[in-house]
Write an enzyme that holds these catalytic residues in place. Structure first.
Site, PDB file in Angstrom:
ATOM      1  N   HIS A  97       0.853  -1.189   0.000  1.00 52.09           N
ATOM      2  CA  HIS A  97       0.000   0.000   0.000  1.00 52.09           C
ATOM      3  C   HIS A  97       0.884   1.232   0.000  1.00 52.09           C
ATOM      4  O   HIS A  97       1.999   1.211   0.517  1.00 52.09           O
ATOM      5  CB  HIS A  97      -0.926   0.026   1.226  1.00 52.09           C
ATOM      6  CG  HIS A  97      -0.199  -0.176   2.517  1.00 52.09           C
ATOM      7  ND1 HIS A  97       0.233  -1.409   2.956  1.00 52.09           N
ATOM      8  CD2 HIS A  97       0.205   0.709   3.466  1.00 52.09           C
ATOM      9  CE1 HIS A  97       0.841  -1.280   4.117  1.00 52.09           C
ATOM     10  NE2 HIS A  97       0.853  -0.006   4.443  1.00 52.09           N
ATOM     11  N   HIS A  99       0.956   5.150   1.325  1.00 54.57           N
ATOM     12  CA  HIS A  99       0.316   6.127   2.206  1.00 54.57           C
ATOM     13  C   HIS A  99       0.311   7.489   1.511  1.00 54.57           C
ATOM     14  O   HIS A  99       1.362   7.930   1.033  1.00 54.57           O
ATOM     15  CB  HIS A  99       1.120   6.329   3.497  1.00 54.57           C
ATOM     16  CG  HIS A  99       1.150   5.157   4.416  1.00 54.57           C
ATOM     17  ND1 HIS A  99       0.337   5.072   5.521  1.00 54.57           N
ATOM     18  CD2 HIS A  99       1.905   4.028   4.415  1.00 54.57           C
ATOM     19  CE1 HIS A  99       0.601   3.937   6.178  1.00 54.57           C
ATOM     20  NE2 HIS A  99       1.548   3.281   5.520  1.00 54.57           N
TER      21      HIS A  99
HETATM   22  P1  5GP Z   1       2.088   0.202   7.382  1.00 56.05           P
HETATM   23  O1  5GP Z   1       2.578   0.459   8.774  1.00 56.05           O
HETATM   24  O2  5GP Z   1       1.976  -1.289   7.093  1.00 56.05           O
HETATM   25  O3  5GP Z   1       2.828   0.942   6.308  1.00 56.05           O
HETATM   26  O4  5GP Z   1       0.629   0.816   7.337  1.00 56.05           O
HETATM   27  C1  5GP Z   1      -0.510   0.126   7.700  1.00 56.05           C
HETATM   28  C2  5GP Z   1      -1.591   1.154   7.901  1.00 56.05           C
HETATM   29  O5  5GP Z   1      -2.838   0.483   7.899  1.00 56.05           O
HETATM   30  C3  5GP Z   1      -1.489   1.906   9.232  1.00 56.05           C
HETATM   31  O6  5GP Z   1      -1.339   3.294   8.977  1.00 56.05           O
HETATM   32  C4  5GP Z   1      -2.803   1.584   9.940  1.00 56.05           C
HETATM   33  O7  5GP Z   1      -3.350   2.685  10.624  1.00 56.05           O
HETATM   34  C5  5GP Z   1      -3.696   1.129   8.810  1.00 56.05           C
HETATM   35  N1  5GP Z   1      -4.699   0.147   9.186  1.00 56.05           N
HETATM   36  C6  5GP Z   1      -4.501  -0.961   9.956  1.00 56.05           C
HETATM   37  N2  5GP Z   1      -5.639  -1.657  10.077  1.00 56.05           N
HETATM   38  C7  5GP Z   1      -6.581  -0.973   9.384  1.00 56.05           C
HETATM   39  C8  5GP Z   1      -7.970  -1.190   9.143  1.00 56.05           C
HETATM   40  O8  5GP Z   1      -8.584  -2.163   9.593  1.00 56.05           O
HETATM   41  N3  5GP Z   1      -8.614  -0.279   8.371  1.00 56.05           N
HETATM   42  C9  5GP Z   1      -7.980   0.820   7.850  1.00 56.05           C
HETATM   43  N4  5GP Z   1      -8.717   1.653   7.109  1.00 56.05           N
HETATM   44  N5  5GP Z   1      -6.670   1.058   8.048  1.00 56.05           N
HETATM   45  C10 5GP Z   1      -5.980   0.178   8.813  1.00 56.05           C
END
Ligand code: 5GP
Ligand code: ZN
Length: 132
Positions: A97, A99
């Site tokens: 993903h 951001h």
């Molecule tokens: P990472 O740390 O893997 O780059 O980002 C994962 C992101 O997913 C985090 O910013 C977190 O807040 C978001 N996230 C985790 N679980 C959920 C969820 O169930 N729904 C949504 N909309 N975002 C989520």
């Protein structure tokens, strides 16, 4: 099945900003800044580096379109566009993903600082990176 695959399959609800046959854009649940959005390929792939090129192209194209909408409709002044790769870099969900984190002012809840190292042999590093 990972949490983003569940969101793609509509097994878990999300606030969907945009959807097409290969990409989903949703509001990040954390809202680091207002409008914090995740651009997610529907096909499960772990991260930016292992994502097939044609999917990556779609993700970046949607990111640009949604990024511009966030800028104009939420009045953002800038944006951090981030892909975390692996746990060491802060990746918590192992489904690729991007951001989109809109920026409003210097106290808006996110701070990114990058140190400048001293006495580094740039030529040596360059040669290591480009070798086959
Ligand atoms: P990472 O740390 O893997 O780059 O980002 C994962 C992101 O997913 C985090 O910013 C977190 O807040 C978001 N996230 C985790 N679980 C959920 C969820 O169930 N729904 C949504 N909309 N975002 C989520
Ligand atoms: Zn997944």
């Amino acid at each position: 099945m990972c949490i983003f695959c569940k969101i793609v399959n509509k097994d878990i609800p999300a606030h969907i900003i945009y959807e097409d046959e290969s990409v989903l854009a949703i509001l990040d649940i954390s809202q680091t800044t207002i409008g914090h959005t995740l651009i997610i390929p529907k096909e499960h792939t772990e991260n930016f580096l292992d994502c097939p090129k044609e999917i990556l192209n779609k993700v970046t194209s949607v990111s640009q379109a949604i990024g511009n909408k966030i800028m104009s409709n939420l009045g953002a002044q800038g944006m951090n566009i981030i892909a975390n790769v692996n746990e060491i870099a802060g990746q918590t969900i192992m489904h690729f993903h991007l951001h989109l984190i809109p920026r409003y002012d210097s106290n808006d809840g996110i701070s990114i600082s990058m140190r400048s190292a001293d006495n580094i042999d740039l030529e040596n590093i360059k040669n290591k990176i480009i070798k086959d």
